[in-house]
Enzyme design. Structure first.
Site, PDB file in Angstrom:
ATOM      1  N   LYS A  22       0.836  -1.212   0.000  1.00  0.00           N
ATOM      2  CA  LYS A  22       0.000   0.000   0.000  1.00  0.00           C
ATOM      3  C   LYS A  22       0.868   1.259   0.000  1.00  0.00           C
ATOM      4  CE  LYS A  22      -1.774   1.709   4.011  1.00  0.00           C
ATOM      5  NZ  LYS A  22      -1.482   3.144   4.144  1.00  0.00           N
ATOM      6  N   ASN A  23       1.890   1.281   0.858  1.00  0.00           N
ATOM      7  CA  ASN A  23       2.665   2.511   1.003  1.00  0.00           C
ATOM      8  C   ASN A  23       3.605   2.790  -0.168  1.00  0.00           C
ATOM      9  OD1 ASN A  23       1.321   2.953   3.336  1.00  0.00           O
ATOM     10  ND2 ASN A  23       3.026   2.526   4.716  1.00  0.00           N
ATOM     11  N   CYS A 116      -5.108  12.542  12.717  1.00  0.00           N
ATOM     12  CA  CYS A 116      -5.897  11.322  12.693  1.00  0.00           C
ATOM     13  C   CYS A 116      -5.722  10.659  14.048  1.00  0.00           C
ATOM     14  CB  CYS A 116      -5.472  10.409  11.554  1.00  0.00           C
ATOM     15  SG  CYS A 116      -3.813   9.809  11.709  1.00  0.00           S
ATOM     16  N   ARG A 121       0.218  14.484  13.487  1.00  0.00           N
ATOM     17  CA  ARG A 121       0.785  14.286  12.148  1.00  0.00           C
ATOM     18  C   ARG A 121       0.924  15.571  11.326  1.00  0.00           C
ATOM     19  NH1 ARG A 121      -1.338   8.699   9.725  1.00  0.00           N
ATOM     20  NH2 ARG A 121       0.665   8.785   8.696  1.00  0.00           N
ATOM     21  N   ASP A 307       4.040   0.414  12.003  1.00  0.00           N
ATOM     22  CA  ASP A 307       2.826  -0.169  11.406  1.00  0.00           C
ATOM     23  C   ASP A 307       2.618  -1.632  11.799  1.00  0.00           C
ATOM     24  OD1 ASP A 307       2.222   2.224  10.259  1.00  0.00           O
ATOM     25  OD2 ASP A 307       2.776   1.663   8.213  1.00  0.00           O
ATOM     26  N   ARG A 399      -8.887  -0.286   3.943  1.00  0.00           N
ATOM     27  CA  ARG A 399      -7.929   0.708   3.438  1.00  0.00           C
ATOM     28  C   ARG A 399      -6.592   0.061   3.115  1.00  0.00           C
ATOM     29  NH1 ARG A 399      -6.362   4.737   7.304  1.00  0.00           N
ATOM     30  NH2 ARG A 399      -4.907   4.984   5.600  1.00  0.00           N
TER      31      ARG A 399
HETATM   32  C1  UD1 Z   1       4.212   6.750   6.416  1.00  0.00           C
HETATM   33  C2  UD1 Z   1       3.312   5.570   6.169  1.00  0.00           C
HETATM   34  C3  UD1 Z   1       2.649   5.130   7.462  1.00  0.00           C
HETATM   35  C4  UD1 Z   1       3.702   4.883   8.545  1.00  0.00           C
HETATM   36  C5  UD1 Z   1       4.647   6.075   8.680  1.00  0.00           C
HETATM   37  C6  UD1 Z   1       5.803   5.815   9.610  1.00  0.00           C
HETATM   38  C7  UD1 Z   1       2.619   5.927   3.878  1.00  0.00           C
HETATM   39  C8  UD1 Z   1       1.514   6.185   2.936  1.00  0.00           C
HETATM   40  N1  UD1 Z   1       2.309   5.953   5.193  1.00  0.00           N
HETATM   41  O1  UD1 Z   1       3.398   7.834   6.867  1.00  0.00           O
HETATM   42  O2  UD1 Z   1       1.918   3.932   7.213  1.00  0.00           O
HETATM   43  O3  UD1 Z   1       3.052   4.667   9.783  1.00  0.00           O
HETATM   44  O4  UD1 Z   1       5.197   6.424   7.397  1.00  0.00           O
HETATM   45  O5  UD1 Z   1       6.537   4.729   9.176  1.00  0.00           O
HETATM   46  O6  UD1 Z   1       3.731   5.664   3.475  1.00  0.00           O
HETATM   47  N2  UD1 Z   1       6.375  14.229  11.014  1.00  0.00           N
HETATM   48  C9  UD1 Z   1       6.601  15.538  11.344  1.00  0.00           C
HETATM   49  N3  UD1 Z   1       6.508  16.481  10.367  1.00  0.00           N
HETATM   50  C10 UD1 Z   1       6.227  16.166   9.062  1.00  0.00           C
HETATM   51  C11 UD1 Z   1       6.022  14.814   8.739  1.00  0.00           C
HETATM   52  C12 UD1 Z   1       6.101  13.865   9.738  1.00  0.00           C
HETATM   53  O7  UD1 Z   1       6.863  15.863  12.502  1.00  0.00           O
HETATM   54  O8  UD1 Z   1       6.170  17.060   8.217  1.00  0.00           O
HETATM   55  C13 UD1 Z   1       6.460  13.205  12.062  1.00  0.00           C
HETATM   56  C14 UD1 Z   1       5.185  12.373  12.191  1.00  0.00           C
HETATM   57  O9  UD1 Z   1       4.206  13.013  12.988  1.00  0.00           O
HETATM   58  C15 UD1 Z   1       5.724  11.096  12.803  1.00  0.00           C
HETATM   59  C16 UD1 Z   1       7.090  10.960  12.145  1.00  0.00           C
HETATM   60  O10 UD1 Z   1       7.440  12.262  11.680  1.00  0.00           O
HETATM   61  O11 UD1 Z   1       5.880  11.270  14.184  1.00  0.00           O
HETATM   62  C17 UD1 Z   1       7.163   9.998  10.999  1.00  0.00           C
HETATM   63  O12 UD1 Z   1       6.048  10.234  10.135  1.00  0.00           O
HETATM   64  P1  UD1 Z   1       6.138  10.026   8.570  1.00  0.00           P
HETATM   65  O13 UD1 Z   1       7.275   9.132   8.222  1.00  0.00           O
HETATM   66  O14 UD1 Z   1       6.046  11.337   7.896  1.00  0.00           O
HETATM   67  O15 UD1 Z   1       4.777   9.254   8.283  1.00  0.00           O
HETATM   68  P2  UD1 Z   1       4.023   9.311   6.910  1.00  0.00           P
HETATM   69  O16 UD1 Z   1       5.011   9.472   5.833  1.00  0.00           O
HETATM   70  O17 UD1 Z   1       2.865  10.260   7.008  1.00  0.00           O
END
Ligand code: UD1
Length: 420
Positions: A22-23, A116, A121, A307, A399
């Site tokens: 999915k990711n 969420c 996030r 995850d 999902r």
């Molecule tokens: C992706 C995955 C999700 C997984 C997550 C962490 C997809 C579609 N989703 O989500 O399934 O749980 O990686 O492995 O690939 N953060 C910030 N600022 C930002 C972005 C992130 O502080 O601008 C923080 C987040 O709140 C979290 C951490 O960084 O604490 C990691 O999140 P991130 O790797 O960005 O998750 P996603 O990419 O949204």
């Protein structure tokens, strides 16, 4: 609305085949916005999130067809640069259209995805990276508007409070590909799904080095062309079936698994006492003897994946001893604790830690799914529990898991769908 019912206590045995990740699918579909040529994406799982991304592509002016695991994306009549709240709010990953839209059209307006249940996030890292490439960014009425006459390569440190960010790395990498000159992303996410995206972009003509390491280098090109790509197997689905085998004291052979992506999960399950045999792209996971509790800390890849935290907590809840599970990516990702306790587990939450005192068995109960991986955790708990478990709000599962009921039924599980 449907709910899932499970009559627990059956040992799962047999073979299961893992679907595409999915990711990987979501950013790779978004990347098709970078070209007007046709792109063919194979091994796409039939998931609600994949369908949402296809709807977003269509709303942005693309033609996109999804048939038998293959998505074909071609140019439509117009290019729209606005990703609407209605679609983006249903799936955070939709925010990764920002980078490719900006890269290709030099303007993008994308709804902010919001929080969420697993945490706030934020998207600050996405915006920091895109701004560094020279885009003007405005946030107004819940939308991010990014504009640039031209994007210019830059040296960007993309680490945040919780380490690297997967989708921010994807977004910035996609925006940088058509920029002038060289971009270096430091503290880039190393997840296999980032690597899969980079491989697809390279097939489209991008010049990328270092993907899979914390430093990604991108040499801007003028133009990207169409490409065909097959999505990697889903490592989280694989981890879920590995745990399904152990929690039911079963014996499952998992086909189409990418073993190299599962080091941390295999290590922890073996430490607990699982018997895992590996051949090329398949894993045989067998319950041989009583498992022992292990401590787990979630970390960015190659650490233990957040995850799979909820799923391994279900396993630890019925494993002898005390397990401390520490969440370092999403400190509030513990919605499943209360539901597991309703089924007889002994879990106490202390900030970003859950202390799991293994019990002899769980008992079936009506429970509520709160997010995708928490739902998987409750399915696993239901498979192990005595009696009937009914899980409401199963749209979360749809999902991210392709044909989960069907796959589990084939392994012998008594699982079925009912109307609420
Ligand atoms: C992706 C995955 C999700 C997984 C997550 C962490 C997809 C579609 N989703 O989500 O399934 O749980 O990686 O492995 O690939 N953060 C910030 N600022 C930002 C972005 C992130 O502080 O601008 C923080 C987040 O709140 C979290 C951490 O960084 O604490 C990691 O999140 P991130 O790797 O960005 O998750 P996603 O990419 O949204």
């Amino acid at each position: 609305m449907d709910k899932l019912s499970i009559e627990g206590g059956v040992r799962l045995e047999g073979e299961v085949c893992i679907s595409g990740a999915k990711n990987s699918v979501l950013p790779i579909l978004a990347a098709t916005l970078l070209t007007d040529d046709a792109c063919i994406i194979k091994g796409v799982p039939e998931l609600r999130d994949a369908n949402t991304m296809i709807k977003i592509l269509r709303s942005l002016g693309k033609n996109a067809e999804f048939e038998k695991g293959v998505v074909t994306v071609t140019a439509g009549k117009s290019n729209n640069f606005v990703a609407d709240y209605k679609l983006v709010s249903t799936m955070r990953a939709s925010f990764c259209v920002l980078g490719p839209l900006l890269g290709k059209l030099k303007k993008a307006k994308v709804s902010l995805p919001g929080g969420c249940v697993i945490g706030i996030r934020p998207v600050d890292l996405h915006l920091k990276g895109i701004r560094a490439l020279g885009a003007d960014i405005n946030i107004e009425s819940g939308y991010v508007t990014a504009k640039a006459t031209r994007l210019k390569g830059a040296h960007i440190y993309l680490g945040g409070v919780y380490g690297s960010s997967v989708l921010a790395t994807d977004n910035v990498m996609m925006a940088a590909i058509l920029a002038d000159g060289k971009t270096v992303i430091e503290c880039a996410a190393c997840e296999p799904e980032v690597v899969d995206l980079a491989e697809f972009l390279i097939k489209m003509g991008a010049k990328i080095k270092g993907h899979g390491t914390p430093v990604i280098e991108i040499e801007g090109v003028r133009h990207l062309h169409g490409a065909s790509h097959t999505i990697i197997p889903d490592r989280i689905e694989t981890a879920t079936f590995m745990i399904a085998s152990l929690i039911t004291q079963g014996n499952i052979t998992i086909k189409n698994a990418c073993v190299g992506h599962l080091g941390a999960v295999i290590d922890k399950l073996e430490e607990a006492g699982a018997s895992i045999s590996i051949t090329d792209n398949s894993l045989k996971v067998r319950f041989k003897k009583q498992l022992n509790a292990v401590n787990i800390t979630t970390l960015p890849y190659p650490g233990f994946p957040t995850d799979a935290q909820a799923q391994i907590m279900a396993l630890m809840s019925v494993t002898r001893g005390i397990s401390v599970i520490t969440e370092k990516i999403y400190p509030d990702r513990f919605m499943h604790v209360a539901e597991l306790n309703r089924m007889g587990a002994h879990i106490q939450r202390e900030g970003p830690h859950a202390i799991v005192d293994g019990v002899n068995g769980l008992s079936g109960a009506p429970v509520m799914a709160s997010d995708l991986r928490a739902s998987a955790c409750l399915v696993l708990a239901g498979l192990a529990a005595k009696g009937k478990t009914s899980i409401s709000r199963i749209y979360h599962l749809e999902r991210g898991y392709e044909n989960l009921e069907d796959k589990l039924q084939r392994l012998g599980a008594r699982i079925w769908r009912e109307k609420e």
